[in-house]
Enzyme design. Structure first.
Site, PDB file in Angstrom:
ATOM      1  N   GLU A 171     -21.811  22.001  69.701  1.00  0.00           N
ATOM      2  CA  GLU A 171     -21.711  21.029  70.792  1.00  0.00           C
ATOM      3  C   GLU A 171     -21.818  19.591  70.305  1.00  0.00           C
ATOM      4  OE1 GLU A 171     -25.856  20.120  72.855  1.00  0.00           O
ATOM      5  OE2 GLU A 171     -25.294  22.221  73.116  1.00  0.00           O
ATOM      6  N   GLU A 206     -11.806  34.221  86.655  1.00  0.00           N
ATOM      7  CA  GLU A 206     -11.792  34.899  87.947  1.00  0.00           C
ATOM      8  C   GLU A 206     -10.696  34.400  88.883  1.00  0.00           C
ATOM      9  OE1 GLU A 206     -15.815  34.363  89.235  1.00  0.00           O
ATOM     10  OE2 GLU A 206     -16.542  36.121  88.144  1.00  0.00           O
TER      11      GLU A 206
END
Length: 271
Positions: free
Chosen positions: A109, A78
């Protein structure tokens, strides 16, 4: 046990009515901004360091897994349309790669070496800063990435939701937003995720303002990528330069950005 994994303050959730569920979730959510407020002194240090490095031409990287990784990617994606910065100034990386944005990648992860490999693809340097995002504060992907960054003299920060975490220990600028037990025990996509989103908003918005990407309270460098944003740009020019809509629209179309239009108008007006 970490507070994000501790038992919910509520029980027998399946017996609650829809109204009770919504009210209780909302009651818990109201505690999140207060937790973020307590972390402002830590956020200030992280923002200050980020601004200094970006002013030198550095970049901001996020590394995370699951919800935390996705939030970093959202925040990074963004920045160009909102502040007009180039693609790649803020980069979000997630354990498991881009496919993990939509679907969980099992055990991604848990690889302590992968984050550094992911960062190396961007030729990371000492001018950059890497912020690890992890509610638990113990995600191996993030720990390994930050540890290796420090060994190479690269600044590190983090946004975590537990105290005295392994990730904070390898961060130069740790931010700990302690959100406590989740409404659904261990579901850190809820309060912890909300806290991380708020902290990320504060980090990049404050950084971009300090870098001069906002004038007054306006996004003068935003990309004019749809009609809504073109309309917003027109309104900015009308307000800032006291122009009628046709004049503002013509000016914006000619110069392609609010900032350029304002500067051109004022330059011509002063001649």
């Amino acid at each position: 046990m970490s507070t994000t994994e501790s038992a919910s303050n509520y029980n027998h959730l399946e017996r609650m009515s829809v109204q009770e569920l919504l009210e209780n979730i909302n009651r818990e959510d109201k505690t999140v901004p207060l937790a973020v407020e307590k972390a402002i002194p830590q956020l200030e240090k992280l923002v200050t360091a980020t601004v200094e490095l970006l002013q030198k031409g550095g970049r901001l990287f996020y590394i995370g897994a699951g919800t935390s990784g996705r939030l970093g990617i959202i925040d990074a994606s963004e920045c160009p349309p909102t502040f007009g910065v180039q693609q790649g100034m803020v980069v979000g990386l997630i354990a498991g790669g881009d496919s993990a944005i939509r679907e969980a990648v099992e055990f991604a992860e848990d690889d302590q070496h992968q984050a550094w490999k992911d960062l190396q693809k961007y030729r990371i340097t000492e001018n950059d800063i890497v912020v690890g995002i992890a509610a638990s504060g113990r995600t191996p992907y993030v720990i390994g990435g930050l540890e290796t960054c420090r060994k190479h003299g690269i600044a590190t920060g983090c946004i975590v939701c537990n105290t005295e975490s392994a990730i904070a220990a390898v961060s130069d600028y740790p931010v700990e937003v302690i959100t406590g037990p989740e409404f659904v025990t261990g579901s850190t996509r809820m309060k912890a995720g909300t806290a991380q989103k708020l902290a990320l908003n504060m980090l990049t918005t404050s950084t971009m303002i300090r870098l001069g990407r906002v004038q007054g309270n306006k996004m003068v460098d935003m990309q004019l990528s749809n009609e809504k944003l073109v309309g917003r740009g027109n309104r900015m020019l009308m307000e800032e330069l006291q122009l009628a809509k046709p004049e503002a629209a013509a000016l914006l179309q000619k110069y392609g950005s609010v900032r350029a239009a304002i500067e051109a108008f004022r330059k011509s007006d002063s001649v």
